[in-house]
Write an enzyme that holds these catalytic residues in place. Structure first.
Site, PDB file in Angstrom:
ATOM      1  N   ASP A  60       0.698  -1.279   0.051  1.00 42.95           N
ATOM      2  CA  ASP A  60       0.167  -0.060  -0.051  1.00 42.95           C
ATOM      3  C   ASP A  60       0.795   1.145  -0.086  1.00 42.95           C
ATOM      4  O   ASP A  60       1.919   1.159   0.551  1.00 42.95           O
ATOM      5  CB  ASP A  60      -0.741  -0.141   1.247  1.00 42.95           C
ATOM      6  CG  ASP A  60      -1.591   1.145   1.400  1.00 42.95           C
ATOM      7  OD1 ASP A  60      -2.587   1.652   0.667  1.00 42.95           O
ATOM      8  OD2 ASP A  60      -1.596   1.776   2.305  1.00 42.95           O
ATOM      9  N   LYS A  61       0.293   2.449  -0.499  1.00 37.43           N
ATOM     10  CA  LYS A  61       1.040   3.708  -0.560  1.00 37.43           C
ATOM     11  C   LYS A  61       1.802   4.095   0.811  1.00 37.43           C
ATOM     12  O   LYS A  61       2.888   4.296   0.803  1.00 37.43           O
ATOM     13  CB  LYS A  61      -0.215   4.612  -0.933  1.00 37.43           C
ATOM     14  CG  LYS A  61       0.747   5.998  -0.883  1.00 37.43           C
ATOM     15  CD  LYS A  61      -0.453   7.031  -0.928  1.00 37.43           C
ATOM     16  CE  LYS A  61       0.082   8.637  -0.809  1.00 37.43           C
ATOM     17  NZ  LYS A  61      -1.157   9.658  -1.051  1.00 37.43           N
TER      18      LYS A  61
END
Length: 361
Positions: free
Chosen positions: A171-172
């Protein structure tokens, strides 16, 4: 031909979830439809590789066969091999683990923390805040743009070629290790290792509370939250949208009202660690999506609230780091193992809680 499905969540909202692990369900979260064809009622029996070569521009039969081998070709929602014979009204999809790139991938000089590189693979330590793939409003400043710059002088690496590139993703706002395949054979080989659960992945997380028992196995199917499509949730095992998921956790260090834990993935589902730790009552610290950005344990005093708010400011993202990654090298057969230190923001957060816990003894 259609574009990727609009209802699919943005790529930077997906945690580690491998393409092959989700292929058999068709419209799985984390997969993006790039092309769709429907065989007409007069369709004669025909191998799917021949069927697709006639309909896809600039695609060879060999490339279509490689896509089938990687599980990227679905017929009526199920992955098929290249010798599958098309029948009337079959719905054929080509899916990938990233959205279609609507714009040309622009090489951008974004610093990469390269842990290892040879002619077959590259291992990179991604910082928190860096989106992995372009798409859905993030068409620049991503890891893929950085890879395009890194490989700008390599004629054999096409950043838009789905047979190359990132084998998995995080995830970012999660930091840590990712492996990039520099050849089609490497991506296929590594993809199978993720699918067969033979890779070694360990995460560190700071969670609210002290899990009991201090080590355990969390098993619970994960599907999209029916009340919030940006979230995932543990769903009943018989849910048609759920995916079997297993996380192993161990408390490394209790720190008063939070704990530093080690999480080992047995599967790789969207937001898996975040969902599973929330499910057992211990959300990740500062995880705004799953409620970890609120004071969930501890005192009511103003000084404690100020301390926790300062902790949120120190690490304003979910406290999650993909610390280790192990796999068999796709070319040499050597067992490779890599480790990335906890990044400064998360290390500073942990030290704040260490000081707090020590002051209460």
């Amino acid at each position: 031909m259609t574009d990727h499905l609009d209802e699919t969540p943005a790529i930077d909202e997906l945690d580690d979830q491998e393409l092959l692990a989700d292929i058999d369900t068709g419209a799985a979260p984390g997969l993006y439809e790039h092309f769709r064809f429907v065989a007409d009622k007069g369709q004669e029996l025909l191998r799917i590789d021949k069927f697709l070569v006639a309909r896809l521009q600039k695609s060879s039969r060999n490339r279509v066969q490689q896509a089938a081998e990687a599980g990227c070709i679905l017929v009526n929602g199920k992955a098929v091999k290249s010798n599958y014979r098309i029948k009337p009204f079959d719905v054929v999809q080509i899916v990938m683990d990233r959205p279609r790139y609507e714009l040309e991938i622009i090489a951008e000089d974004i610093p990469l923390d390269i842990v290892y590189e040879d002619d077959t693979v590259l291992v990179v330590n991604k910082p928190a805040g860096l989106v992995v793939h372009p798409g859905h409003g993030n068409y620049s400043g991503t890891l893929v743009n950085a890879l395009a710059w890194h490989f700008r002088d390599n004629p054999d690496y096409d950043v838009s070629d789905p047979r190359l590139g990132l084998v998995h993703r995080i995830d970012k706002d999660t930091s840590g290790l990712l492996v990039v395949a520099k050849t089609p054979d490497a991506k296929t080989h590594l993809g199978k290792q993720f699918f067969n659960k033979t890779t070694k992945r360990e995460y560190n997380a700071l969670v609210w509370g002290i899990p009991a028992p201090p080590a355990g196995r969390i098993e619970g199917s994960i599907g999209r939250d029916v009340r919030d499509r940006l979230k995932m949730a543990v769903v009943p095992d018989d849910s048609p949208t759920g995916k079997h998921a297993v996380t192993h956790y161990e408390v490394i260090e209790p720190l008063g009202h939070v704990s530093l834990v080690k999480c080992v993935l047995e599967t790789g589902r969207t937001h898996q660690i975040r969902v599973h730790m929330t499910h057992i009552g211990h959300p990740l610290f500062s995880d705004s999506r799953y409620g970890g950005d609120k004071i969930l344990r501890g005192e009511r005093s103003g000084s404690y609230q100020k301390f926790v708010n300062n902790c949120f400011d120190t690490c304003p993202r979910q406290a999650l780091h993909a610390r280790t990654l192990g796999f068999v090298h796709p070319k040499t057969g050597e067992e490779m193992f890599f480790s990335a230190p906890i990044p400064p923001d998360m290390e500073a957060l942990i030290n704040r809680w260490r000081d707090y816990a020590a002051s209460r003894q």
